[in-house]
Design an enzyme around this catalytic site. Structure first.
Site, PDB file in Angstrom:
ATOM      1  N   GLY A 251     -13.898 -15.622 -20.954  1.00 36.53           N
ATOM      2  CA  GLY A 251     -14.987 -16.336 -21.611  1.00 36.53           C
ATOM      3  C   GLY A 251     -15.603 -15.569 -22.753  1.00 36.53           C
ATOM      4  O   GLY A 251     -16.677 -15.928 -23.249  1.00 36.53           O
ATOM      5  N   SER A 252     -14.930 -14.523 -23.221  1.00 37.21           N
ATOM      6  CA  SER A 252     -15.480 -13.700 -24.303  1.00 37.21           C
ATOM      7  C   SER A 252     -15.273 -14.318 -25.673  1.00 37.21           C
ATOM      8  O   SER A 252     -15.944 -13.945 -26.636  1.00 37.21           O
ATOM      9  CB  SER A 252     -14.830 -12.311 -24.277  1.00 37.21           C
ATOM     10  OG  SER A 252     -13.437 -12.407 -24.539  1.00 37.21           O
ATOM     11  N   GLY A 253     -14.307 -15.229 -25.795  1.00 35.10           N
ATOM     12  CA  GLY A 253     -13.979 -15.789 -27.105  1.00 35.10           C
ATOM     13  C   GLY A 253     -12.955 -14.978 -27.861  1.00 35.10           C
ATOM     14  O   GLY A 253     -12.662 -15.266 -29.017  1.00 35.10           O
ATOM     15  N   LEU A 254     -12.381 -13.950 -27.217  1.00 35.11           N
ATOM     16  CA  LEU A 254     -11.376 -13.107 -27.859  1.00 35.11           C
ATOM     17  C   LEU A 254      -9.968 -13.441 -27.370  1.00 35.11           C
ATOM     18  O   LEU A 254      -9.028 -12.692 -27.613  1.00 35.11           O
ATOM     19  CB  LEU A 254     -11.671 -11.629 -27.590  1.00 35.11           C
ATOM     20  CG  LEU A 254     -13.031 -11.113 -28.063  1.00 35.11           C
ATOM     21  CD1 LEU A 254     -13.179  -9.632 -27.725  1.00 35.11           C
ATOM     22  CD2 LEU A 254     -13.221 -11.340 -29.561  1.00 35.11           C
ATOM     23  N   GLY A 255      -9.831 -14.566 -26.682  1.00 38.30           N
ATOM     24  CA  GLY A 255      -8.525 -14.959 -26.169  1.00 38.30           C
ATOM     25  C   GLY A 255      -8.083 -14.129 -24.987  1.00 38.30           C
ATOM     26  O   GLY A 255      -6.883 -13.933 -24.772  1.00 38.30           O
ATOM     27  N   SER A 256      -9.025 -13.661 -24.177  1.00 34.50           N
ATOM     28  CA  SER A 256      -8.701 -12.687 -23.130  1.00 34.50           C
ATOM     29  C   SER A 256      -7.762 -13.258 -22.063  1.00 34.50           C
ATOM     30  O   SER A 256      -6.854 -12.564 -21.601  1.00 34.50           O
ATOM     31  CB  SER A 256      -9.975 -12.142 -22.486  1.00 34.50           C
ATOM     32  OG  SER A 256     -10.798 -13.186 -22.004  1.00 34.50           O
ATOM     33  N   SER A 257      -7.955 -14.513 -21.657  1.00 36.45           N
ATOM     34  CA  SER A 257      -7.095 -15.082 -20.616  1.00 36.45           C
ATOM     35  C   SER A 257      -5.661 -15.229 -21.106  1.00 36.45           C
ATOM     36  O   SER A 257      -4.698 -14.840 -20.416  1.00 36.45           O
ATOM     37  CB  SER A 257      -7.639 -16.435 -20.152  1.00 36.45           C
ATOM     38  OG  SER A 257      -8.895 -16.290 -19.540  1.00 36.45           O
TER      39      SER A 257
ATOM     40  N   GLU B 292       0.172 -21.156 -18.818  1.00 33.99           N
ATOM     41  CA  GLU B 292      -1.277 -21.367 -18.826  1.00 33.99           C
ATOM     42  C   GLU B 292      -1.639 -22.849 -18.907  1.00 33.99           C
ATOM     43  O   GLU B 292      -2.522 -23.325 -18.178  1.00 33.99           O
ATOM     44  CB  GLU B 292      -1.898 -20.585 -19.981  1.00 33.99           C
ATOM     45  CG  GLU B 292      -3.382 -20.369 -19.845  1.00 33.99           C
ATOM     46  CD  GLU B 292      -3.919 -19.412 -20.888  1.00 33.99           C
ATOM     47  OE1 GLU B 292      -5.144 -19.196 -20.908  1.00 33.99           O
ATOM     48  OE2 GLU B 292      -3.131 -18.886 -21.695  1.00 33.99           O
TER      49      GLU B 292
ATOM     50  N   ASP C 256      -3.835 -18.130 -29.328  1.00 36.17           N
ATOM     51  CA  ASP C 256      -4.070 -16.876 -28.611  1.00 36.17           C
ATOM     52  C   ASP C 256      -2.765 -16.229 -28.150  1.00 36.17           C
ATOM     53  O   ASP C 256      -2.593 -15.011 -28.250  1.00 36.17           O
ATOM     54  CB  ASP C 256      -4.968 -17.119 -27.398  1.00 36.17           C
ATOM     55  CG  ASP C 256      -6.344 -17.621 -27.776  1.00 36.17           C
ATOM     56  OD1 ASP C 256      -6.676 -17.611 -28.972  1.00 36.17           O
ATOM     57  OD2 ASP C 256      -7.089 -18.036 -26.867  1.00 36.17           O
TER      58      ASP C 256
END
Length: 342
Positions: free
Chosen positions: A110-116, A148, A160
């Site tokens: 949920g950081s907005g950095l494409g972490s998932s 995903e 991402d």
């Protein structure tokens, strides 16, 4: 044998959202992004227990399962189990190996950095190395997307996975039938350095679930809502304009395009901004920011700001008192990588 991997997180600079279905299939999407020196990490080795082990190191959570018991249920290990099942059932002929998978990330979900998605890419990269699957960057990114979006049913776009697989500055094109073209950009050294010095990354302290925002954007496109469609077409063209600004070294134009893109993005879905984001944006502009946007779907997570490097300290000090956290970030030129130990 021990295999490790890492994949870089990304900043969405322009065009984010145009990589999401159904817009990309109907109109084609363009996205401009860059990876940074924050990573998702994975390690795979033989399981000491003789079972399938999944360790979510960030969550301090682990699962030890008989291989036949591994499923796609929700939980901290869901991404690991999803990759394991896809690789085992579709690439290893149904053989479910006794391996231990351990993973963690430099950024929270949920950081907005494409972490998932970056986590899925680094897991696929680790399995690719461990089992000698000989997958290239496009194949790794597409496989991560399938896991995903299709296997796990998680909403989102495509940028991402491709950013994490390729790394660096990339202009990406998304079309129907899962056709993706990644165009790496050769950025001049002085542009690279000036942009790094100009960029401030700020975590609002609020992680958000991107699925609801993405679902609203998709619904607006399907229903043909004119304001949202117009905003998406603006975002698409601004990705082209940002690419040109970077290649020409016109960083004033870069800032203008980022700010224009942020205004367009807010028109594509109602939940992209909120009073907290608006307050931080106003504070930043009072202290030297020339442009801002929320990285990722919006609603929280990381915000990025562009300023004159001479104004950076003033901006950082103001943001540091706003309740969030300022992060240093440098651009990462390489995508997902893996290596063996022993």
């Amino acid at each position: 044998m021990i295999v490790r991997s890492r994949a870089p997180l990304r900043l969405g600079l322009a065009g984010g959202g145009t990589d999401i279905s159904p817009f990309s299939e109907q109109h084609g999407g363009y996205v401009m992004n860059v990876t940074i020196d924050k990573f998702a990490y994975a390690t795979i080795d033989p399981s000491p227990s003789g079972k399938a082990e999944f360790h979510a190191l960030d969550a301090r959570s682990e699962q030890v399962l008989d291989p036949d018991e591994v499923d796609l249920s929700a939980g901290p290990q869901q991404l690991m189990r999803g990759v394991y099942l896809h690789v085992a059932d579709r690439l290893l002929g149904g053989r479910r190996p006794a391996v231990r998978v351990r993973a963690h990330s430099d950024a929270p979900p949920g950081s907005g950095l494409g972490s998932s998605s970056t986590m899925v890419v680094t897991l696929v990269t680790a399995f690719n190395e461990y089992f000698g699957l000989a997958l290239g960057e496009y194949e790794i990114a597409h496989l991560a997307y399938e896991i995903e979006r299709n296997d796990l049913g998680l909403s989102g776009g495509k940028q991402d996975q491709y950013a994490a697989a390729f790394g660096g500055f990339n202009f990406m094109e998304f079309y129907a039938d899962d056709r993706v073209i990644v165009n790496p950009l050769r950025i001049k050294d002085w542009v690279w350095c000036e942009l790094e010095a100009s960029l401030v990354l700020y975590f609002t302290g609020v992680s958000r679930a991107s699925a609801a925002i993405i679902d609203e954007q998709s619904r607006n496109v399907r229903e043909g809502k004119s304001q949202s469609l117009e905003a998406m077409h603006r975002l698409k063209q601004e990705a082209v304009q940002m690419k040109e600004a970077l290649l020409r070294g016109n960083l004033r134009r870069f800032a203008d395009v980022m700010q224009s893109g942020w205004q367009a993005k807010k028109m594509s879905a109602s939940s992209i901004t909120n009073p907290l984001i608006d307050r931080i944006e106003a504070l930043a502009f009072e202290h030297g920011a020339k442009a801002t946007k929320v990285s990722g779907a919006g609603g929280g997570g990381f915000m990025m700001f562009v300023c004159d490097p001479a104004e950076r300290v003033r901006l950082v000090n103001a943001l540091a008192g706003a309740g969030g956290t300022v992060y240093d970030a440098h651009f990462a030129p390489h995508g997902a990588t893996s290596w063996k130990i022993g």
